[in-house]
Scaffold this motif. Sequence first.
Motif, mmCIF file in Angstrom:
data_model
loop_
_atom_site.group_PDB
_atom_site.id
_atom_site.type_symbol
_atom_site.label_atom_id
_atom_site.label_comp_id
_atom_site.label_asym_id
_atom_site.label_seq_id
_atom_site.Cartn_x
_atom_site.Cartn_y
_atom_site.Cartn_z
ATOM 1 N N TYR A 27 45.117 62.124 104.669
ATOM 2 C CA TYR A 27 44.271 61.109 104.422
ATOM 3 C C TYR A 27 44.452 60.829 102.636
ATOM 4 O O TYR A 27 44.779 59.471 102.400
ATOM 5 C CB TYR A 27 42.437 60.910 104.634
ATOM 6 C CG TYR A 27 41.887 59.866 104.280
ATOM 7 C CD1 TYR A 27 41.633 58.808 104.993
ATOM 8 C CD2 TYR A 27 41.567 59.931 103.469
ATOM 9 C CE1 TYR A 27 40.902 57.932 104.567
ATOM 10 C CE2 TYR A 27 40.615 59.033 102.440
ATOM 11 C CZ TYR A 27 40.310 57.370 103.706
ATOM 12 O OH TYR A 27 39.257 56.369 103.060
ATOM 13 N N PHE A 28 44.074 61.307 101.882
ATOM 14 C CA PHE A 28 44.310 61.624 100.916
ATOM 15 C C PHE A 28 45.729 61.260 100.074
ATOM 16 O O PHE A 28 45.700 60.619 99.494
ATOM 17 C CB PHE A 28 43.185 62.775 100.166
ATOM 18 C CG PHE A 28 41.722 62.239 99.984
ATOM 19 C CD1 PHE A 28 41.107 61.236 99.670
ATOM 20 C CD2 PHE A 28 41.230 63.044 100.958
ATOM 21 C CE1 PHE A 28 40.152 61.215 99.802
ATOM 22 C CE2 PHE A 28 40.307 63.304 101.335
ATOM 23 C CZ PHE A 28 39.399 62.232 101.130
ATOM 24 N N ARG A 29 46.522 61.462 100.573
ATOM 25 C CA ARG A 29 47.781 62.006 99.884
ATOM 26 C C ARG A 29 47.991 60.636 100.523
ATOM 27 O O ARG A 29 48.984 59.489 99.759
ATOM 28 C CB ARG A 29 48.375 62.832 101.050
ATOM 29 C CG ARG A 29 50.090 62.411 100.585
ATOM 30 C CD ARG A 29 50.617 63.235 99.278
ATOM 31 N NE ARG A 29 52.091 63.414 98.938
ATOM 32 C CZ ARG A 29 52.489 62.131 98.472
ATOM 33 N NH1 ARG A 29 52.457 61.388 97.997
ATOM 34 N NH2 ARG A 29 53.686 62.223 98.494
ATOM 35 N N ALA A 30 48.273 59.760 101.754
ATOM 36 C CA ALA A 30 48.246 58.198 101.989
ATOM 37 C C ALA A 30 47.291 57.671 101.146
ATOM 38 O O ALA A 30 48.034 55.967 101.135
ATOM 39 C CB ALA A 30 47.821 57.776 103.483
ATOM 40 N N LEU A 31 45.815 57.795 100.780
ATOM 41 C CA LEU A 31 45.757 56.903 99.739
ATOM 42 C C LEU A 31 46.070 57.337 98.475
ATOM 43 O O LEU A 31 46.246 55.808 97.431
ATOM 44 C CB LEU A 31 44.001 57.642 99.900
ATOM 45 C CG LEU A 31 42.858 56.928 98.563
ATOM 46 C CD1 LEU A 31 42.947 55.396 99.091
ATOM 47 C CD2 LEU A 31 42.161 57.636 98.758
ATOM 48 N N ARG A 32 46.803 57.925 97.776
ATOM 49 C CA ARG A 32 47.539 57.964 96.612
ATOM 50 C C ARG A 32 48.659 57.329 96.311
ATOM 51 O O ARG A 32 48.920 56.237 95.748
ATOM 52 C CB ARG A 32 47.159 59.558 96.306
ATOM 53 C CG ARG A 32 48.105 59.755 95.158
ATOM 54 C CD ARG A 32 48.077 60.825 94.622
ATOM 55 N NE ARG A 32 48.849 61.455 95.161
ATOM 56 C CZ ARG A 32 49.030 62.828 94.967
ATOM 57 N NH1 ARG A 32 49.274 63.681 94.051
ATOM 58 N NH2 ARG A 32 49.806 63.713 96.004
ATOM 59 N N GLU A 33 48.728 57.664 97.957
ATOM 60 C CA GLU A 33 50.991 56.472 97.629
ATOM 61 C C GLU A 33 50.431 54.954 97.927
ATOM 62 O O GLU A 33 50.575 53.828 97.176
ATOM 63 C CB GLU A 33 51.119 56.693 98.925
ATOM 64 C CG GLU A 33 52.843 56.479 99.425
ATOM 65 C CD GLU A 33 53.744 56.025 98.113
ATOM 66 O OE1 GLU A 33 54.484 55.413 98.250
ATOM 67 O OE2 GLU A 33 53.825 57.233 97.865
ATOM 68 N N THR A 34 49.117 54.640 98.798
ATOM 69 C CA THR A 34 49.006 53.188 98.849
ATOM 70 C C THR A 34 48.208 52.479 97.162
ATOM 71 O O THR A 34 48.809 51.581 96.597
ATOM 72 C CB THR A 34 47.802 53.370 99.951
ATOM 73 O OG1 THR A 34 47.792 53.933 100.786
ATOM 74 C CG2 THR A 34 46.991 51.649 100.050
ATOM 75 N N ALA A 35 47.616 53.301 96.438
ATOM 76 C CA ALA A 35 47.053 52.819 95.000
ATOM 77 C C ALA A 35 48.569 52.758 93.874
ATOM 78 O O ALA A 35 48.658 51.953 93.479
ATOM 79 C CB ALA A 35 45.878 53.956 94.741
ATOM 80 N N ASN A 36 49.354 53.681 94.570
ATOM 81 C CA ASN A 36 50.895 54.027 93.361
ATOM 82 C C ASN A 36 51.690 51.515 94.169
ATOM 83 O O ASN A 36 51.870 51.423 93.471
ATOM 84 C CB ASN A 36 51.929 54.839 93.652
ATOM 85 C CG ASN A 36 50.774 56.213 93.331
ATOM 86 O OD1 ASN A 36 50.155 55.717 92.104
ATOM 87 N ND2 ASN A 36 50.870 57.015 93.651
ATOM 88 N N LEU A 37 51.459 52.261 95.826
ATOM 89 C CA LEU A 37 51.897 50.937 95.723
ATOM 90 C C LEU A 37 51.521 49.643 95.326
ATOM 91 O O LEU A 37 51.656 48.533 95.139
ATOM 92 C CB LEU A 37 52.084 51.178 97.184
ATOM 93 C CG LEU A 37 52.975 51.761 98.324
ATOM 94 C CD1 LEU A 37 52.815 51.843 99.546
ATOM 95 C CD2 LEU A 37 54.926 50.995 97.663
ATOM 96 N N ILE A 38 49.895 49.766 95.525
ATOM 97 C CA ILE A 38 49.678 48.428 94.605
ATOM 98 C C ILE A 38 49.037 47.925 93.171
ATOM 99 O O ILE A 38 50.063 46.639 92.829
ATOM 100 C CB ILE A 38 47.774 48.115 95.066
ATOM 101 C CG1 ILE A 38 47.672 48.484 96.711
ATOM 102 C CG2 ILE A 38 47.130 47.309 94.547
ATOM 103 C CD1 ILE A 38 46.299 48.890 97.368
ATOM 104 N N VAL A 39 49.274 49.319 92.748
ATOM 105 C CA VAL A 39 49.694 49.085 91.197
ATOM 106 C C VAL A 39 50.781 48.949 90.632
ATOM 107 O O VAL A 39 51.006 48.200 90.080
ATOM 108 C CB VAL A 39 49.189 51.011 90.229
ATOM 109 C CG1 VAL A 39 49.633 50.875 89.265
ATOM 110 C CG2 VAL A 39 47.712 51.271 90.324
ATOM 111 N N GLU A 40 52.042 49.112 91.087
ATOM 112 C CA GLU A 40 53.490 49.495 90.826
ATOM 113 C C GLU A 40 53.947 47.735 91.249
ATOM 114 O O GLU A 40 54.907 47.553 91.670
ATOM 115 C CB GLU A 40 54.294 50.485 91.247
ATOM 116 C CG GLU A 40 53.874 51.572 90.762
ATOM 117 C CD GLU A 40 54.842 53.299 91.413
ATOM 118 O OE1 GLU A 40 55.674 52.822 92.280
ATOM 119 O OE2 GLU A 40 54.296 53.986 90.386
ATOM 120 N N GLY A 41 52.746 47.362 92.124
ATOM 121 C CA GLY A 41 53.413 45.776 93.103
ATOM 122 C C GLY A 41 54.885 46.478 94.005
ATOM 123 O O GLY A 41 55.362 45.509 94.451
ATOM 124 N N GLY A 42 54.167 46.836 94.798
ATOM 125 C CA GLY A 42 54.963 47.449 95.245
ATOM 126 C C GLY A 42 55.035 46.720 96.825
ATOM 127 O O GLY A 42 54.568 45.532 97.073
#
Length: 96
Positions: A27-42
Amino acid sequence: MTDPSTLPLIVLLPICFLGGLFIGWGYFRALRETANLIVEGGKPLRAIVLTLARISLLATGFFIAVLAGGLALLAALAGVLCAKWIMLRRLRDIPT
């Protein structure tokens, strides 16, 4: 299939705790990846899929723990919270 509530607590609680650790890590690994996608404009579709996957993982894990009883649910929750603590601790130790 064996009813999980018939297992002895000495077996059931550690299994639920380890399952909670696994679920919490995912859960928290996917949350971190989601946050990275949002911040980096993925890709927004990937962020939506990750969000739905992590919520489904958490709901399914807790549902299985509920079938085993209240103490099993608390053990799974403790595992999720420990996974959160571990991931936050690892994130804090990374030099920026």
